[in-house]
Scaffold this motif. Structure first.
Motif, PDB file in Angstrom:
ATOM      1  N   ASN A 235       7.358   4.957  11.546  1.00 36.54           N
ATOM      2  CA  ASN A 235       6.937   3.988  10.535  1.00 36.54           C
ATOM      3  C   ASN A 235       6.186   2.802  11.145  1.00 36.54           C
ATOM      4  O   ASN A 235       6.580   1.644  10.969  1.00 36.54           O
ATOM      5  CB  ASN A 235       8.159   3.496   9.748  1.00 36.54           C
ATOM      6  N   LYS A 237       3.481   1.210  10.418  1.00 40.44           N
ATOM      7  CA  LYS A 237       2.856   0.215   9.532  1.00 40.44           C
ATOM      8  C   LYS A 237       3.831  -0.336   8.495  1.00 40.44           C
ATOM      9  O   LYS A 237       3.411  -0.982   7.539  1.00 40.44           O
ATOM     10  CB  LYS A 237       1.645   0.849   8.829  1.00 40.44           C
ATOM     11  N   ILE A 239       5.571   1.143   6.109  1.00 38.05           N
ATOM     12  CA  ILE A 239       5.372   1.704   4.779  1.00 38.05           C
ATOM     13  C   ILE A 239       6.740   1.991   4.168  1.00 38.05           C
ATOM     14  O   ILE A 239       7.555   2.693   4.770  1.00 38.05           O
ATOM     15  CB  ILE A 239       4.534   2.994   4.848  1.00 38.05           C
ATOM     16  N   GLN A 587      -0.298   6.912   8.262  1.00 41.59           N
ATOM     17  CA  GLN A 587      -0.241   5.548   7.730  1.00 41.59           C
ATOM     18  C   GLN A 587      -1.564   4.801   7.938  1.00 41.59           C
ATOM     19  O   GLN A 587      -1.587   3.595   8.201  1.00 41.59           O
ATOM     20  CB  GLN A 587       0.950   4.784   8.330  1.00 41.59           C
ATOM     21  N   PRO A 617       1.035  -0.695   0.372  1.00 42.93           N
ATOM     22  CA  PRO A 617       2.014   0.209   0.997  1.00 42.93           C
ATOM     23  C   PRO A 617       2.820   1.024  -0.012  1.00 42.93           C
ATOM     24  O   PRO A 617       3.142   2.184   0.240  1.00 42.93           O
ATOM     25  CB  PRO A 617       2.907  -0.740   1.796  1.00 42.93           C
ATOM     26  N   GLU A 618       3.121   0.435  -1.173  1.00 43.75           N
ATOM     27  CA  GLU A 618       3.943   1.139  -2.164  1.00 43.75           C
ATOM     28  C   GLU A 618       3.216   2.351  -2.753  1.00 43.75           C
ATOM     29  O   GLU A 618       3.847   3.284  -3.255  1.00 43.75           O
ATOM     30  CB  GLU A 618       4.339   0.184  -3.296  1.00 43.75           C
ATOM     31  N   TYR A 620       1.659   4.605  -1.174  1.00 45.47           N
ATOM     32  CA  TYR A 620       1.703   5.762  -0.283  1.00 45.47           C
ATOM     33  C   TYR A 620       2.605   6.871  -0.835  1.00 45.47           C
ATOM     34  O   TYR A 620       2.664   7.956  -0.286  1.00 45.47           O
ATOM     35  CB  TYR A 620       2.164   5.349   1.112  1.00 45.47           C
TER      36      TYR A 620
END
Length: 648
Positions: A235, A237, A239, A587, A617-618, A620
């Motif tokens: 993870n 970034k 996310i 990402q 980000p949400e 993704y």
């Protein structure tokens, strides 16, 4: 022993239940008996098990080849944006303000709507198959497909339910109206990894029928699942995931290693699979189902019943038809020219050939890719055969096949362009600087170049109206005769899902994460050396003998990065439905796709405009489809908690 292609037909199910019973008669036609509810005895006979397995293969056609599903996997990435004739399906996915992606509009519902019924079918086969005397090799196909569907779901939606009503990973015999989502980690560790490991253990090296699952097919998806899970654990970034759960980034390295080891095992033990000699050979329709293709959603123009969804006239634009190629094709039929008899005619009509087919102008290529710094910049175009074997760049006249009496049409500078000759072309960025636009020609605002008979548009002038067609997924028929054939139906070609070549890029990506640069560069160069070889130019329609392998390898950077791997994945798998998954896994979606350039909707538009996407980000994770939520008998609060946070 004569090989036999697998042909399938499937009835759609509701929620987590639905399968079709398939029985093979002496005519080898599969008979369909739709069911919406089962009792366990259905899967206690060999016929029932075979029917369940047939359905598992058949469900692929309801996802792959569906143009709206291709859209959600490509539009909004750095490969595609919405085109001139796009509706909300495409504008919503672009995230650039032209529409809004939500639980009602996301076409990821294509995946959700098919995957769970097939997961349930796979569970029924697995639970009852052994008692029915079914071999472990045959049951392993069900293990493979259960993992396959869960892998597609978890990448798209995050954690999804493992309990479809009868317990985790159990066969459910009636529809249920409540659901609980498991975490991403649980989906991988309870479903995907164990099922694929079991499939590798029991599947044969060689397919029992052409197109059936094998050990190496399962290895490919296990390697990719390990790779994807490793990124999720790391993870880098930040996310968010959903349902929320703890992630141990310290475990990521071990999964990158597993991805590398599994992919290398598959490469070193290829079984029936092998790279084709050239990239053109991988994707030319006359060589479909070749040794590089490991899994496909099958179609065949010669089998009316076992075929499913091949339109012989006007296609329906719905599954199980393979109509994905429509979306990426601009309306080249709007090109006009003066014929030798004096009238204005269309020099290029719709034709059932791979380079053309039915145009819908829904998905347009983004100009940035073809300009300096892009994956297809001029230095790449000059030596990489994948450019020629990915896009329709030159458009050959077919007015004679359309029944026109003209001996020629007038091209640029009044030059005569005869049947089968090039009338219109997309040219590289450097050449485009010399275009004279004063002709405003061919009915589409095209320009001219000195001493050339074809009208031209630069790849640096791509618009939502006109852009290179994705040649790889184009349609093909053998019954065109001397005419245009039937270009408006679904394609009778298989839609490719998995390729042996991807193992090299999975291993290379894992190697980069493990700081194995030498290994990563060696793996990448296998495909790059192949890409330097060219025996046929599909755009010029001529045999050639070109070997730029040495130049391709020399151009590979000494240090391989994830960005470079992503560029290579673009060049290898452009427009095949990989891109959104690649950017989400690594990402890099926001980094790669937040800004793009393209010209407007008008036929003569050629000045690039800048567009910005809002990729938070949400986003993704895709939304749980509204139809699923509406079907749940849960409180509003429970439904809201079930939905991914960005779409509440």
């Amino acid at each position: 022993m004569k090989s036999k292609n697998m042909k399938y037909i499937l009835a759609a199910g509701l929620l987590s239940c639905g399968v079709a019973t398939m029985t093979t008669s002496c005519s080898d036609v599969l008979d369909e008996q739709p069911r919406s509810q089962f009792d366990p005895t259905f899967f206690t006979t060999e016929t029932g098990i075979e029917g369940g397995l047939t359905a598992l293969y058949g469900h692929l056609r309801y996802i792959y080849g569906n143009g709206y599903y291709l859209n959600i996997c490509e539009t909004g990435t750095d490969e595609y944006t919405y085109a001139q004739s796009a509706d909300g399906n495409f504008k919503d996915a672009d995230l650039s303000g032209a529409g809004k992606l939500d639980a009602s509009t996301s076409r990821s519902d294509v995946l959700w709507g098919q995957a769970f019924s097939n997961i349930n079918t796979a569970s029924g086969v697995i639970e009852n198959g052994e008692a029915a005397g079914i071999s472990s090799a045959l049951l392993a196909e069900a293990y493979f497909f259960r993992a396959f569907d869960y892998f597609q779901l978890v990448q798209t939606f995050g954690g999804v339910p493992l309990d479809l009503g009868a317990g985790e990973m159990k066969f459910n015999t009636a529809p249920v109206r409540v659901s609980t989502r498991n975490t991403v980690a649980e989906v991988y560790t309870k479903a995907i990894f164990p099922d694929l490991e079991k499939a590798i253990q029991d599947l044969p090296e060689n397919p029992r029928l052409t197109g059936a699952a094998t050990k190496n097919l399962a290895r490919l998806f296990l390697a990719k699942a390990y790779l994807t899970y490793a990124w999720w654990l790391e993870n880098p970034k930040n996310i968010p995931t959903y349902p929320e759960c703890q992630r141990n980034s310290g475990e990521a390295s071990s999964y990158f290693q597993k991805a590398y080891d599994t992919a290398m095992q598959a490469i070193n033990n290829p079984g029936p699979y092998a790279l084709q000699p050239t990239f053109y050979d991988v994707n030319i329709a006359t060589n479909d189902r070749n040794s590089e293709i490991m899994l496909y959603a099958d179609h065949d123009e010669n089998e009316k019943y076992g075929n499913g969804g091949v339109g012989y006239g006007w296609g329906s634009g719905g599954s199980p038809e393979n109509f994905a190629y429509w979306m990426t094709s601009w309306n080249y039929g709007n090109l006009t020219a003066k014929g030798s008899t004096g009238g204005t005619i269309n020099p290029i009509s719709r034709e059932a050939v791979q380079a053309l087919g039915r145009p819908w102008t829904r998905m347009a290529t983004i100009a940035d890719n073809f300009m300096e710094g892009g994956a297809w910049e001029d230095a790449v175009k000059a030596i990489d055969s994948r450019y020629d074997a990915t896009f329709t760049l030159r458009y050959h006249t077919n007015f004679d096949k359309a029944g026109k009496a003209d001996a020629y049409v007038e091209g640029a500078h009044g030059k005569h362009v005869g049947p089968g000759e090039i009338f219109f072309s997309f040219v590289d960025e450097a050449t485009a600087k010399n275009i004279d636009w004063s002709a405003n020609g061919a009915g589409v605002g095209a320009g001219t170049l000195p001493d050339r008979a074809d009208f031209v548009v630069g790849v640096s002038n791509i618009s939502r109206y006109k852009y290179p067609i994705n040649w790889k997924i184009g349609m093909y028929r053998t019954d065109n005769g001397s005419g245009l054939g039937s270009p408006n139906g679904g394609s009778p070609r298989p839609f490719n899902i998995a390729k042996f070549s991807e193992l090299y890029l999975i291993a290379a990506e894992a190697a980069v994460k493990l700081n194995k640069n030498t290994e990563a560069r060696t793996l990448v160069n296998v495909l790059r050396a192949r890409a330097g070889k060219m025996t046929f130019s599909q755009n010029d329609n001529v045999k050639v003998s070109i070997d730029n392998s040495a130049a391709m390898v020399a151009a590979t950077p000494q240090t391989i990065t994830i960005d470079y791997i992503l560029d290579e994945r673009q060049r290898e798998f452009w427009g095949e439905g990989y891109r959104w998954f690649d950017l989400v896994r690594t990402q890099t979606w926001a980094e790669k796709a937040s800004v793009y350039h393209i010209a407007g909707n008008g036929s003569g538009d050629r000045t690039l405009e800048e567009f910005k996407r809002t990729i938070t980000p949400e986003l993704y994770l895709r939304p749980i489809p509204k139809g699923q939520l509406d079907g749940l008998e849960m409180t509003d609060a429970e439904k809201e908690a079930y939905q991914n946070p960005a779409y509440r």
